[in-house]
Motif scaffolding. Structure first.
Motif, PDB file in Angstrom:
ATOM      1  N   ASN A 289       0.929  -2.847  16.961  1.00  0.00           N
ATOM      2  CA  ASN A 289       0.973  -4.234  16.470  1.00  0.00           C
ATOM      3  C   ASN A 289      -0.321  -4.682  15.799  1.00  0.00           C
ATOM      4  O   ASN A 289      -0.608  -5.875  15.713  1.00  0.00           O
ATOM      5  CB  ASN A 289       1.350  -5.200  17.597  1.00  0.00           C
ATOM      6  N   THR A 290      -1.115  -3.715  15.346  1.00  0.00           N
ATOM      7  CA  THR A 290      -2.281  -4.018  14.516  1.00  0.00           C
ATOM      8  C   THR A 290      -2.118  -3.286  13.186  1.00  0.00           C
ATOM      9  O   THR A 290      -1.380  -2.306  13.093  1.00  0.00           O
ATOM     10  CB  THR A 290      -3.597  -3.587  15.182  1.00  0.00           C
ATOM     11  N   THR A 291      -2.825  -3.746  12.172  1.00  0.00           N
ATOM     12  CA  THR A 291      -2.658  -3.182  10.830  1.00  0.00           C
ATOM     13  C   THR A 291      -3.155  -1.740  10.778  1.00  0.00           C
ATOM     14  O   THR A 291      -4.302  -1.445  11.119  1.00  0.00           O
ATOM     15  CB  THR A 291      -3.408  -4.025   9.789  1.00  0.00           C
ATOM     16  N   ILE A 292      -2.272  -0.844  10.355  1.00  0.00           N
ATOM     17  CA  ILE A 292      -2.635   0.561  10.163  1.00  0.00           C
ATOM     18  C   ILE A 292      -2.950   0.819   8.697  1.00  0.00           C
ATOM     19  O   ILE A 292      -3.885   1.534   8.356  1.00  0.00           O
ATOM     20  CB  ILE A 292      -1.486   1.487  10.611  1.00  0.00           C
ATOM     21  N   LYS A 293      -2.155   0.200   7.831  1.00  0.00           N
ATOM     22  CA  LYS A 293      -2.312   0.393   6.389  1.00  0.00           C
ATOM     23  C   LYS A 293      -1.719  -0.822   5.678  1.00  0.00           C
ATOM     24  O   LYS A 293      -0.766  -1.433   6.174  1.00  0.00           O
ATOM     25  CB  LYS A 293      -1.577   1.668   5.946  1.00  0.00           C
ATOM     26  N   THR A 294      -2.287  -1.169   4.543  1.00  0.00           N
ATOM     27  CA  THR A 294      -1.755  -2.266   3.732  1.00  0.00           C
ATOM     28  C   THR A 294      -1.313  -1.717   2.382  1.00  0.00           C
ATOM     29  O   THR A 294      -2.064  -0.975   1.739  1.00  0.00           O
ATOM     30  CB  THR A 294      -2.816  -3.362   3.538  1.00  0.00           C
ATOM     31  N   ILE A 295      -0.113  -2.070   1.962  1.00  0.00           N
ATOM     32  CA  ILE A 295       0.405  -1.614   0.671  1.00  0.00           C
ATOM     33  C   ILE A 295       0.764  -2.813  -0.198  1.00  0.00           C
ATOM     34  O   ILE A 295       1.039  -3.905   0.309  1.00  0.00           O
ATOM     35  CB  ILE A 295       1.642  -0.706   0.845  1.00  0.00           C
ATOM     36  N   SER A 296       0.723  -2.605  -1.512  1.00  0.00           N
ATOM     37  CA  SER A 296       1.104  -3.654  -2.458  1.00  0.00           C
ATOM     38  C   SER A 296       2.542  -3.429  -2.902  1.00  0.00           C
ATOM     39  O   SER A 296       2.895  -2.330  -3.334  1.00  0.00           O
ATOM     40  CB  SER A 296       0.172  -3.632  -3.668  1.00  0.00           C
ATOM     41  N   VAL A 297       3.345  -4.472  -2.796  1.00  0.00           N
ATOM     42  CA  VAL A 297       4.765  -4.376  -3.166  1.00  0.00           C
ATOM     43  C   VAL A 297       5.058  -5.360  -4.297  1.00  0.00           C
ATOM     44  O   VAL A 297       4.814  -6.563  -4.148  1.00  0.00           O
ATOM     45  CB  VAL A 297       5.665  -4.694  -1.952  1.00  0.00           C
ATOM     46  N   PRO A 298       5.547  -4.876  -5.444  1.00  0.00           N
ATOM     47  CA  PRO A 298       5.890  -5.784  -6.551  1.00  0.00           C
ATOM     48  C   PRO A 298       7.203  -6.527  -6.275  1.00  0.00           C
ATOM     49  O   PRO A 298       8.079  -6.009  -5.584  1.00  0.00           O
ATOM     50  CB  PRO A 298       6.029  -4.838  -7.736  1.00  0.00           C
ATOM     51  N   TYR A 299       7.310  -7.720  -6.817  1.00  0.00           N
ATOM     52  CA  TYR A 299       8.550  -8.487  -6.681  1.00  0.00           C
ATOM     53  C   TYR A 299       8.596  -9.562  -7.773  1.00  0.00           C
ATOM     54  O   TYR A 299       7.579  -9.881  -8.404  1.00  0.00           O
ATOM     55  CB  TYR A 299       8.641  -9.138  -5.302  1.00  0.00           C
ATOM     56  N   VAL A 313       1.318  -6.068   1.864  1.00  0.00           N
ATOM     57  CA  VAL A 313       2.112  -5.994   3.087  1.00  0.00           C
ATOM     58  C   VAL A 313       1.376  -5.138   4.112  1.00  0.00           C
ATOM     59  O   VAL A 313       1.260  -3.916   3.955  1.00  0.00           O
ATOM     60  CB  VAL A 313       3.504  -5.399   2.815  1.00  0.00           C
ATOM     61  N   PRO A 314       0.840  -5.735   5.176  1.00  0.00           N
ATOM     62  CA  PRO A 314       0.218  -4.933   6.242  1.00  0.00           C
ATOM     63  C   PRO A 314       1.299  -4.238   7.069  1.00  0.00           C
ATOM     64  O   PRO A 314       2.308  -4.851   7.422  1.00  0.00           O
ATOM     65  CB  PRO A 314      -0.543  -5.976   7.072  1.00  0.00           C
ATOM     66  N   LEU A 315       1.075  -2.948   7.360  1.00  0.00           N
ATOM     67  CA  LEU A 315       2.046  -2.160   8.117  1.00  0.00           C
ATOM     68  C   LEU A 315       1.500  -1.852   9.505  1.00  0.00           C
ATOM     69  O   LEU A 315       0.301  -1.630   9.679  1.00  0.00           O
ATOM     70  CB  LEU A 315       2.359  -0.857   7.374  1.00  0.00           C
ATOM     71  N   THR A 316       2.393  -1.802  10.471  1.00  0.00           N
ATOM     72  CA  THR A 316       1.995  -1.537  11.850  1.00  0.00           C
ATOM     73  C   THR A 316       3.030  -0.648  12.528  1.00  0.00           C
ATOM     74  O   THR A 316       4.093  -0.381  11.969  1.00  0.00           O
ATOM     75  CB  THR A 316       1.836  -2.848  12.643  1.00  0.00           C
ATOM     76  N   SER A 317       2.693  -0.193  13.721  1.00  0.00           N
ATOM     77  CA  SER A 317       3.624   0.560  14.559  1.00  0.00           C
ATOM     78  C   SER A 317       3.851  -0.225  15.837  1.00  0.00           C
ATOM     79  O   SER A 317       2.977  -0.963  16.288  1.00  0.00           O
ATOM     80  CB  SER A 317       3.059   1.951  14.881  1.00  0.00           C
ATOM     81  N   LYS A 318       5.017  -0.071  16.406  1.00  0.00           N
ATOM     82  CA  LYS A 318       5.311  -0.729  17.676  1.00  0.00           C
ATOM     83  C   LYS A 318       4.859   0.136  18.859  1.00  0.00           C
ATOM     84  O   LYS A 318       5.093  -0.208  20.016  1.00  0.00           O
ATOM     85  CB  LYS A 318       6.802  -1.057  17.773  1.00  0.00           C
ATOM     86  N   GLU A 319       4.244   1.311  18.538  1.00  0.00           N
ATOM     87  CA  GLU A 319       3.675   2.186  19.552  1.00  0.00           C
ATOM     88  C   GLU A 319       2.207   2.446  19.233  1.00  0.00           C
ATOM     89  O   GLU A 319       1.806   2.437  18.068  1.00  0.00           O
ATOM     90  CB  GLU A 319       4.384   3.546  19.600  1.00  0.00           C
ATOM     91  N   ASP A 320       1.396   2.700  20.264  1.00  0.00           N
ATOM     92  CA  ASP A 320       0.034   3.161  20.034  1.00  0.00           C
ATOM     93  C   ASP A 320       0.074   4.552  19.421  1.00  0.00           C
ATOM     94  O   ASP A 320       0.863   5.403  19.841  1.00  0.00           O
ATOM     95  CB  ASP A 320      -0.749   3.223  21.347  1.00  0.00           C
ATOM     96  N   LEU A 321      -0.773   4.799  18.428  1.00  0.00           N
ATOM     97  CA  LEU A 321      -0.928   6.140  17.865  1.00  0.00           C
ATOM     98  C   LEU A 321      -2.044   6.823  18.648  1.00  0.00           C
ATOM     99  O   LEU A 321      -3.187   6.336  18.644  1.00  0.00           O
ATOM    100  CB  LEU A 321      -1.280   6.074  16.379  1.00  0.00           C
ATOM    101  N   THR A 322      -1.729   7.940  19.323  1.00  0.00           N
ATOM    102  CA  THR A 322      -2.682   8.534  20.257  1.00  0.00           C
ATOM    103  C   THR A 322      -2.908  10.027  20.019  1.00  0.00           C
ATOM    104  O   THR A 322      -2.052  10.718  19.468  1.00  0.00           O
ATOM    105  CB  THR A 322      -2.207   8.346  21.714  1.00  0.00           C
ATOM    106  N   LEU A 323      -4.066  10.492  20.444  1.00  0.00           N
ATOM    107  CA  LEU A 323      -4.417  11.915  20.467  1.00  0.00           C
ATOM    108  C   LEU A 323      -5.424  12.140  21.594  1.00  0.00           C
ATOM    109  O   LEU A 323      -6.138  11.222  21.994  1.00  0.00           O
ATOM    110  CB  LEU A 323      -5.060  12.353  19.145  1.00  0.00           C
ATOM    111  N   TYR A 324      -5.483  13.384  22.078  1.00  0.00           N
ATOM    112  CA  TYR A 324      -6.537  13.725  23.029  1.00  0.00           C
ATOM    113  C   TYR A 324      -7.877  13.815  22.296  1.00  0.00           C
ATOM    114  O   TYR A 324      -7.937  14.210  21.117  1.00  0.00           O
ATOM    115  CB  TYR A 324      -6.227  15.052  23.725  1.00  0.00           C
ATOM    116  N   SER A 337       8.736   4.228   0.673  1.00  0.00           N
ATOM    117  CA  SER A 337       9.344   4.264  -0.659  1.00  0.00           C
ATOM    118  C   SER A 337      10.485   3.261  -0.730  1.00  0.00           C
ATOM    119  O   SER A 337      11.153   2.982   0.270  1.00  0.00           O
ATOM    120  CB  SER A 337       9.876   5.675  -0.990  1.00  0.00           C
ATOM    121  N   GLY A 338      10.674   2.726  -1.935  1.00  0.00           N
ATOM    122  CA  GLY A 338      11.803   1.835  -2.169  1.00  0.00           C
ATOM    123  C   GLY A 338      11.782   0.559  -1.360  1.00  0.00           C
ATOM    124  O   GLY A 338      12.835   0.049  -0.955  1.00  0.00           O
ATOM    125  N   ILE A 339      10.574   0.019  -1.127  1.00  0.00           N
ATOM    126  CA  ILE A 339      10.491  -1.208  -0.326  1.00  0.00           C
ATOM    127  C   ILE A 339      10.805  -2.413  -1.198  1.00  0.00           C
ATOM    128  O   ILE A 339      10.204  -2.605  -2.261  1.00  0.00           O
ATOM    129  CB  ILE A 339       9.099  -1.359   0.299  1.00  0.00           C
TER     130      ILE A 339
END
Length: 417
Positions: A289-299, A313-324, A337-339
């Motif tokens: 629920n925090t911004t991972i990446k922001t993309i520009s969408v034409p309209y 458009v800021p993009l997020t995940s509903k899960e934590d992205l984790t690694l050891y 694509s195709g947003i």
């Protein structure tokens, strides 16, 4: 008195919280082995790393790939012939240290597998090489072909038993051995043999002999199999496979200390490594629920008409992205694509983010942090102006229609008089 009690309780609470925090931290173990790795077999996540890509000598752990080739080319009920190359091998050899075997005698493939993996017979490995590959040279090619198929990119094998006194070109890495160990664990025949503590084996004309597994950890704290190794150049080596509470982890320790006669150091290294690996927690790369990446969408501000604009458009995940936490680099890739800006919905995925670390890979769905209502908010002045213009136009049309209808009515009345 009440004040003292309050201070005491506050101090006690602080101590409990602080102590819990300290003991919850799991520190990586200090190992004697010069290189090591642990991997979650079920997910392929790398947990612990220490010089995992260093080229090192595998000694008798080599016999895992020899065992795989036996399992893939022979049935357990088939007989293998004891050869001259096998007879010439030094200790530890089944022929020299357990029971003499004559050239030309046979042994069931199942017994051969146990003699290879439990006792780690140097002669048994050459027996397999001759029977499966025709000769040791052809078998070495088979070993390297198999290593390539397993993704062992930094390995090269020359001997079926791992003896390396005569050359420096028989090598691998801890990471490559983790791939080999996982492949061995997937093969039911090899897995079954690695899991035996003892086995009764015999050749055609020899007396039965019991061999014992050299893996001292087998059956302890979830150890279900593995392979030991040692040469002067390799040091003490160990691959171990564990299962605890349904979770499977493989550990590899290379070039540890061979403290004869006890021979405990490499097993202590492995125990530390595995205990840490089961206790270790992943770290959060990107919080949900925090911004991972922001993309520009034409309209188009007014659909199908315009004008055209873009919205971030800021993009997020509903899960934590984790690694050891380890020193292996990971790659993060995004796919969108195709947003359509007019279809943005916070609960509708618009793409994925992929986390890859060696052969571990996981994809997470990406969601926009704004909905189409943001478009209206960003363009409220334009829409207000458009609404006013529309109202004016409608009013003018109504007036025009009334004016036309009025003229028609007046014209009609003149004709009747």
């Amino acid at each position: 008195m009440k004040r003292r009690n309050g201070l005491f309780l506050l101090s006690l609470a602080f101590t409990v919280v602080f102590s819990t925090t300290v003991f919850a931290t799991v520190n990586p173990p200090e190992l004697i082995g010069k290189a090591a790795i642990s991997v979650d077999i079920d997910t392929n996540e790398i947990i612990y790393t220490k010089n995992i890509d260093n080229k090192m000598y595998p000694a008798s752990i080599t016999k895992l790939i020899t065992a795989l080739l036996l399992a893939e080319n022979k049935k357990s009920t088939e007989d293998l012939t004891y050869t001259k190359n096998a007879k010439s091998q030094p200790p530890y050899s089944y022929n020299l240290n357990i029971q003499p075997v004559a050239i030309g005698d046979t042994m069931s493939a199942d017994n051969v597998m146990d003699g290879l993996l439990l006792y780690s017979g140097n002669d048994i490995a050459y027996m397999i090489a001759d029977n499966v590959g025709g000769n040791p040279v052809n078998f070495a090619k088979m070993m390297n072909d198999k290593a390539a198929k397993l993704g062992m990119k930094n390995s090269h094998f020359l001997t079926p038993n791992g003896l390396d006194d005569a050359n420096n070109n028989h090598y691998t890495t801890p990471y490559d051995l983790s791939l080999l160990g996982r492949a061995a664990n997937k093969n039911e025949w090899v897995k079954k043999s690695m899991g035996k503590k003892t086995s009764l084996i015999k050749s055609t004309n020899g007396a039965p002999a019991t061999v014992s597994n050299r893996n001292k950890l087998l059956g302890i704290d979830g150890n279900v199999g593995g392979k030991t190794g040692y040469t002067l150049k390799a040091g003490r080596c160990l691959v171990s496979i564990y299962e605890r509470n349904g979770r499977h982890i493989i550990g590899v320790v290379m070039n540890s200390e061979y403290n004869l006669p006890k021979d405990t150091k490499v097993f202590e290294d492995m125990t530390k490594l595995i205990n840490y690996s089961y206790a270790a927690k992943t770290e959060v790369l990107h919080k949900k629920n925090t911004t991972i990446k922001t993309i520009s969408v034409p309209y188009k501000v007014i659909p199908f008409i315009g004008p055209e604009k873009t919205i971030n458009v800021p993009l997020t995940s509903k899960e934590d992205l984790t690694l050891y936490n380890n020193d292996v680099k990971s790659q993060t890739t995004f796919k969108t694509s195709g947003i359509s800006a007019w279809k943005l919905n916070k609960d509708t995925s618009v793409g994925t983010v992929n986390i890859k670390q060696r052969d571990y890979e996981k994809s997470y769905k990406l969601y926009p942090m704004i909905s189409k209502s943001a478009l209206i908010k960003d363009n409220i002045i334009i829409y207000a102006a458009a609404a006013i213009v529309l109202i004016v136009v409608i009013a003018l049309i109504i007036l025009l229609i009334n004016f036309i209808n009025g003229r028609k009515n007046r014209h009609g009345r003149r004709i009747r008089f």
